[in-house]
Design a protein around this motif. Sequence first.
Motif, PDB file in Angstrom:
ATOM      1  N   MET A  27      -0.862  -1.049   3.631  1.00 41.23           N
ATOM      2  CA  MET A  27      -1.561  -2.213   4.423  1.00 41.23           C
ATOM      3  C   MET A  27      -2.439  -1.795   3.632  1.00 41.23           C
ATOM      4  O   MET A  27      -3.049  -3.082   2.989  1.00 41.23           O
ATOM      5  N   TYR A  28      -3.293  -1.205   3.217  1.00 43.73           N
ATOM      6  CA  TYR A  28      -4.807  -0.411   2.499  1.00 43.73           C
ATOM      7  C   TYR A  28      -4.352  -1.284   0.571  1.00 43.73           C
ATOM      8  O   TYR A  28      -4.620  -1.983   0.499  1.00 43.73           O
ATOM      9  N   PHE A  29      -3.261  -1.658   0.754  1.00 45.02           N
ATOM     10  CA  PHE A  29      -2.726  -1.594  -0.865  1.00 45.02           C
ATOM     11  C   PHE A  29      -2.444  -2.662  -0.933  1.00 45.02           C
ATOM     12  O   PHE A  29      -2.480  -4.308  -1.843  1.00 45.02           O
ATOM     13  N   THR A  30      -1.906  -3.364  -0.494  1.00 47.62           N
ATOM     14  CA  THR A  30      -1.379  -4.970   0.271  1.00 47.62           C
ATOM     15  C   THR A  30      -2.592  -5.708   0.244  1.00 47.62           C
ATOM     16  O   THR A  30      -2.516  -6.825   0.076  1.00 47.62           O
ATOM     17  N   ILE A  31      -3.496  -5.599   0.981  1.00 49.29           N
ATOM     18  CA  ILE A  31      -4.628  -6.791   1.529  1.00 49.29           C
ATOM     19  C   ILE A  31      -5.611  -6.214   0.633  1.00 49.29           C
ATOM     20  O   ILE A  31      -6.349  -8.009   0.045  1.00 49.29           O
ATOM     21  N   LYS A  32      -5.790  -5.167  -0.575  1.00 48.39           N
ATOM     22  CA  LYS A  32      -6.998  -4.949  -1.565  1.00 48.39           C
ATOM     23  C   LYS A  32      -5.905  -5.996  -2.690  1.00 48.39           C
ATOM     24  O   LYS A  32      -6.707  -6.869  -2.748  1.00 48.39           O
ATOM     25  N   ASN A  33      -4.738  -5.476  -3.050  1.00 49.55           N
ATOM     26  CA  ASN A  33      -4.037  -6.707  -3.936  1.00 49.55           C
ATOM     27  C   ASN A  33      -4.826  -8.370  -3.548  1.00 49.55           C
ATOM     28  O   ASN A  33      -4.535  -9.550  -4.817  1.00 49.55           O
ATOM     29  N   ASP A  34      -4.382  -8.655  -2.036  1.00 52.07           N
ATOM     30  CA  ASP A  34      -4.465 -10.214  -1.392  1.00 52.07           C
ATOM     31  C   ASP A  34      -5.956 -10.491  -1.783  1.00 52.07           C
ATOM     32  O   ASP A  34      -6.625 -11.843  -2.188  1.00 52.07           O
ATOM     33  N   PHE A  35      -7.083  -9.442  -1.919  1.00 50.20           N
ATOM     34  CA  PHE A  35      -8.440 -10.168  -1.662  1.00 50.20           C
ATOM     35  C   PHE A  35      -8.515  -9.911  -3.126  1.00 50.20           C
ATOM     36  O   PHE A  35      -9.474 -11.384  -3.877  1.00 50.20           O
ATOM     37  N   LYS A  36      -7.656  -9.238  -4.077  1.00 54.08           N
ATOM     38  CA  LYS A  36      -8.253 -10.232  -5.957  1.00 54.08           C
ATOM     39  C   LYS A  36      -7.146 -11.393  -6.067  1.00 54.08           C
ATOM     40  O   LYS A  36      -8.441 -11.953  -6.758  1.00 54.08           O
ATOM     41  N   SER A  37      -6.836 -11.613  -5.569  1.00 54.28           N
ATOM     42  CA  SER A  37      -5.417 -13.140  -5.999  1.00 54.28           C
ATOM     43  C   SER A  37      -6.603 -14.125  -5.100  1.00 54.28           C
ATOM     44  O   SER A  37      -6.760 -14.661  -5.788  1.00 54.28           O
ATOM     45  N   LYS A  38      -7.673 -13.339  -4.096  1.00 55.89           N
ATOM     46  CA  LYS A  38      -7.893 -15.072  -3.390  1.00 55.89           C
ATOM     47  C   LYS A  38      -9.315 -14.809  -4.441  1.00 55.89           C
ATOM     48  O   LYS A  38     -10.128 -15.347  -4.278  1.00 55.89           O
ATOM     49  N   LYS A  39      -9.978 -13.792  -4.779  1.00 56.85           N
ATOM     50  CA  LYS A  39     -10.730 -13.664  -5.698  1.00 56.85           C
ATOM     51  C   LYS A  39     -10.973 -15.230  -6.449  1.00 56.85           C
ATOM     52  O   LYS A  39     -11.774 -15.916  -7.953  1.00 56.85           O
ATOM     53  N   LYS A  40      -9.654 -14.145  -7.493  1.00 59.27           N
ATOM     54  CA  LYS A  40      -9.273 -15.562  -8.302  1.00 59.27           C
ATOM     55  C   LYS A  40      -9.027 -16.947  -8.282  1.00 59.27           C
ATOM     56  O   LYS A  40      -9.513 -18.274  -9.104  1.00 59.27           O
ATOM     57  N   GLU A  41      -8.592 -17.033  -7.214  1.00 57.75           N
ATOM     58  CA  GLU A  41      -9.015 -18.570  -6.188  1.00 57.75           C
ATOM     59  C   GLU A  41      -9.974 -19.072  -5.819  1.00 57.75           C
ATOM     60  O   GLU A  41     -10.382 -20.393  -6.322  1.00 57.75           O
ATOM     61  N   LYS A  42     -10.397 -17.627  -5.410  1.00 58.33           N
ATOM     62  CA  LYS A  42     -11.972 -18.684  -4.988  1.00 58.33           C
ATOM     63  C   LYS A  42     -13.105 -18.767  -6.449  1.00 58.33           C
ATOM     64  O   LYS A  42     -13.926 -20.280  -6.836  1.00 58.33           O
ATOM     65  N   LYS A  43     -12.940 -18.328  -8.101  1.00 55.51           N
ATOM     66  CA  LYS A  43     -13.451 -18.882  -8.998  1.00 55.51           C
ATOM     67  C   LYS A  43     -12.851 -20.160  -9.569  1.00 55.51           C
ATOM     68  O   LYS A  43     -14.035 -21.015 -10.167  1.00 55.51           O
ATOM     69  N   MET A  44     -11.623 -20.195  -9.207  1.00 58.87           N
ATOM     70  CA  MET A  44     -11.119 -21.599  -9.614  1.00 58.87           C
ATOM     71  C   MET A  44     -12.117 -23.055  -9.013  1.00 58.87           C
ATOM     72  O   MET A  44     -12.204 -23.524  -9.726  1.00 58.87           O
ATOM     73  N   PHE A  45     -12.232 -22.609  -7.199  1.00 62.12           N
ATOM     74  CA  PHE A  45     -12.919 -23.466  -6.417  1.00 62.12           C
ATOM     75  C   PHE A  45     -14.373 -23.537  -7.396  1.00 62.12           C
ATOM     76  O   PHE A  45     -15.070 -24.980  -6.545  1.00 62.12           O
ATOM     77  N   ILE A  46     -15.006 -22.653  -7.623  1.00 63.31           N
ATOM     78  CA  ILE A  46     -16.541 -22.823  -7.798  1.00 63.31           C
ATOM     79  C   ILE A  46     -16.744 -23.465  -8.728  1.00 63.31           C
ATOM     80  O   ILE A  46     -17.991 -24.580  -8.811  1.00 63.31           O
TER      81      ILE A  46
END
Length: 52
Positions: A27-46
């Motif tokens: 769970m730690y590694f899957t959540i960590k990877n999800d946050f990385k992908s969400k950061k990339k999505e946030k950069k697109m929206f910023i």
Amino acid sequence: MPQMAPLWWETLYMMFIMSFMMVNIMMYFTIKNDFKSKKKEKKMFINMNWTW
């Protein structure tokens, strides 16, 4: 002399602890990877400038 628990209780307990730790590690590694992908999505929206 204290009463000893049966060996299968100890093995069940150890299996529970090991499975609990493995699930938490996964769970730690899957959540960590999800946050990385969400950061990339946030950069697109910023980049989009919203005005209200």
